[in-house]
Design a protein around this motif. Structure first.
Motif, PDB file in Angstrom:
ATOM      1  N   LEU A  98     -17.615  33.458 -31.094  1.00 29.30           N
ATOM      2  CA  LEU A  98     -16.737  33.668 -29.939  1.00 29.30           C
ATOM      3  C   LEU A  98     -16.999  35.033 -29.295  1.00 29.30           C
ATOM      4  CD1 LEU A  98     -14.460  32.382 -28.281  1.00 29.30           C
ATOM      5  CD2 LEU A  98     -12.836  33.474 -29.863  1.00 29.30           C
ATOM      6  N   VAL A  99     -17.166  36.055 -30.107  1.00 28.25           N
ATOM      7  CA  VAL A  99     -17.479  37.390 -29.590  1.00 28.25           C
ATOM      8  C   VAL A  99     -18.825  37.374 -28.871  1.00 28.25           C
ATOM      9  CG1 VAL A  99     -18.056  39.758 -30.269  1.00 28.25           C
ATOM     10  CG2 VAL A  99     -16.076  38.626 -31.282  1.00 28.25           C
ATOM     11  N   LEU A 100     -19.805  36.708 -29.446  1.00 27.49           N
ATOM     12  CA  LEU A 100     -21.125  36.636 -28.814  1.00 27.49           C
ATOM     13  C   LEU A 100     -21.084  35.801 -27.538  1.00 27.49           C
ATOM     14  CD1 LEU A 100     -23.419  36.299 -31.954  1.00 27.49           C
ATOM     15  CD2 LEU A 100     -23.037  38.320 -30.537  1.00 27.49           C
ATOM     16  N   LEU A 101     -20.233  34.792 -27.490  1.00 28.99           N
ATOM     17  CA  LEU A 101     -20.042  34.015 -26.266  1.00 28.99           C
ATOM     18  C   LEU A 101     -19.483  34.916 -25.167  1.00 28.99           C
ATOM     19  CD1 LEU A 101     -19.795  31.437 -24.548  1.00 28.99           C
ATOM     20  CD2 LEU A 101     -17.598  31.016 -25.679  1.00 28.99           C
ATOM     21  N   TYR A 102     -18.470  35.682 -25.501  1.00 27.27           N
ATOM     22  CA  TYR A 102     -17.885  36.616 -24.537  1.00 27.27           C
ATOM     23  C   TYR A 102     -18.956  37.592 -24.030  1.00 27.27           C
ATOM     24  CZ  TYR A 102     -15.274  40.566 -22.714  1.00 27.27           C
ATOM     25  OH  TYR A 102     -14.827  41.582 -21.925  1.00 27.27           O
ATOM     26  N   ARG A 103     -19.731  38.129 -24.957  1.00 26.47           N
ATOM     27  CA  ARG A 103     -20.795  39.068 -24.570  1.00 26.47           C
ATOM     28  C   ARG A 103     -21.829  38.389 -23.676  1.00 26.47           C
ATOM     29  NH1 ARG A 103     -20.761  44.363 -24.908  1.00 26.47           N
ATOM     30  NH2 ARG A 103     -22.957  44.335 -25.385  1.00 26.47           N
ATOM     31  N   SER A 104     -22.145  37.142 -23.948  1.00 27.73           N
ATOM     32  CA  SER A 104     -23.120  36.422 -23.124  1.00 27.73           C
ATOM     33  C   SER A 104     -22.604  36.219 -21.709  1.00 27.73           C
ATOM     34  CB  SER A 104     -23.431  35.053 -23.745  1.00 27.73           C
ATOM     35  OG  SER A 104     -24.042  35.200 -24.986  1.00 27.73           O
ATOM     36  N   ILE A 105     -21.296  36.026 -21.589  1.00 26.86           N
ATOM     37  CA  ILE A 105     -20.701  35.810 -20.261  1.00 26.86           C
ATOM     38  C   ILE A 105     -20.674  37.102 -19.456  1.00 26.86           C
ATOM     39  CG2 ILE A 105     -18.534  35.238 -19.072  1.00 26.86           C
ATOM     40  CD1 ILE A 105     -18.055  33.188 -21.360  1.00 26.86           C
ATOM     41  N   VAL A 106     -20.321  38.217 -20.090  1.00 23.65           N
ATOM     42  CA  VAL A 106     -20.166  39.466 -19.338  1.00 23.65           C
ATOM     43  C   VAL A 106     -21.465  40.250 -19.186  1.00 23.65           C
ATOM     44  CG1 VAL A 106     -17.734  39.688 -19.958  1.00 23.65           C
ATOM     45  CG2 VAL A 106     -19.463  40.832 -21.347  1.00 23.65           C
ATOM     46  N   THR A 132     -27.893  30.110 -22.507  1.00 24.22           N
ATOM     47  CA  THR A 132     -27.348  30.910 -23.613  1.00 24.22           C
ATOM     48  C   THR A 132     -25.846  30.688 -23.738  1.00 24.22           C
ATOM     49  OG1 THR A 132     -29.062  32.596 -23.356  1.00 24.22           O
ATOM     50  CG2 THR A 132     -27.052  33.262 -24.487  1.00 24.22           C
ATOM     51  N   ILE A 133     -25.141  30.653 -22.620  1.00 29.73           N
ATOM     52  CA  ILE A 133     -23.689  30.445 -22.644  1.00 29.73           C
ATOM     53  C   ILE A 133     -23.361  29.046 -23.180  1.00 29.73           C
ATOM     54  CG2 ILE A 133     -21.644  30.190 -21.173  1.00 29.73           C
ATOM     55  CD1 ILE A 133     -22.854  32.498 -19.452  1.00 29.73           C
ATOM     56  N   ILE A 134     -24.079  28.044 -22.730  1.00 31.82           N
ATOM     57  CA  ILE A 134     -23.849  26.678 -23.224  1.00 31.82           C
ATOM     58  C   ILE A 134     -24.114  26.604 -24.724  1.00 31.82           C
ATOM     59  CG2 ILE A 134     -24.747  24.308 -23.137  1.00 31.82           C
ATOM     60  CD1 ILE A 134     -25.185  24.823 -20.084  1.00 31.82           C
ATOM     61  N   THR A 135     -25.165  27.246 -25.164  1.00 37.28           N
ATOM     62  CA  THR A 135     -25.494  27.255 -26.596  1.00 37.28           C
ATOM     63  C   THR A 135     -24.400  27.952 -27.396  1.00 37.28           C
ATOM     64  OG1 THR A 135     -27.847  27.296 -26.057  1.00 37.28           O
ATOM     65  CG2 THR A 135     -27.233  27.946 -28.279  1.00 37.28           C
TER      66      THR A 135
END
Length: 184
Positions: free
Chosen positions: A149-157, A89-92
């Motif tokens: 970018l916001v969804l990437l941050y959410r996926s990481i945390v 998910t993070i890579i995507t």
């Protein structure tokens, strides 16, 4: 940040819905006029192609991503072990943000160039400026990149893999049932 992303993406989606309504009225009026008088409303085709359809395609991109309604091909990822789901998910999300940022940059350069030369369409009534429509694409893509970018941050945390989370649990995506529960 999430609330602002949601508000801005909803604003763009609402603008797109307004453009859709305007396009329907415009095209319907043109067809009605043609049926009764044999004449079209001038510039209907040009406005539809240059402005309406561009807005309908690019303005709602951020809102579509927020509610996870992009086309997803999960037939391979669903076969992977659960431990691979979050990294995938993070890579995507990184790829999505990178692509949207690159497209935003390129379309902004194109919009600047077309604005400088006052790009226009030659119509039966003369010239119709088309350069303003060129700015719709980078605006829509830019907001979609910010949401990515916001969804990437959410996926990481997020403490759990995204695929095991129920719809709407990340605070960004929601299902129609979630919306009904909020109304009650």
């Amino acid at each position: 940040m999430i609330g602002l992303s949601r508000k801005l993406s909803n604003l763009l989606a609402n603008i797109a819905m307004g453009v859709l309504a305007l396009m329907m009225l415009h095209v319907s009026a043109s067809i009605g006029l043609r049926l009764f008088t044999g004449r079209d409303i001038p510039l209907t085709l040009e406005l539809t192609a240059a402005y309406y359809m561009v807005a309908l395609t690019f303005l709602p991109l951020a809102a579509i991503d927020l509610v996870s309604k992009h086309i997803q091909a999960e037939f391979l990822s669903s076969l992977l072990p659960q431990s691979f789901q979050k990294p995938l998910t993070i890579i995507t999300r990184i790829a999505m943000f990178g692509l949207l940022a690159l497209l935003t940059y390129q379309t902004t350069l194109g919009a600047i160039a077309r604005t400088k030369r006052k790009d226009s369409l030659i119509t039966i009534l003369g010239e119709m400026p088309s350069w303003p429509a060129r700015w719709i694409v980078p605006v829509g893509l830019g907001f979609a990149a910010l949401v990515a970018l916001v969804l990437l941050y959410r996926s990481i945390v997020m403490p759990y893999p995204a695929s095991s989370a129920p719809a709407g649990s990340d605070g960004l995506t929601s299902t129609p049932q979630d919306e009904d529960r909020r109304k009650d």
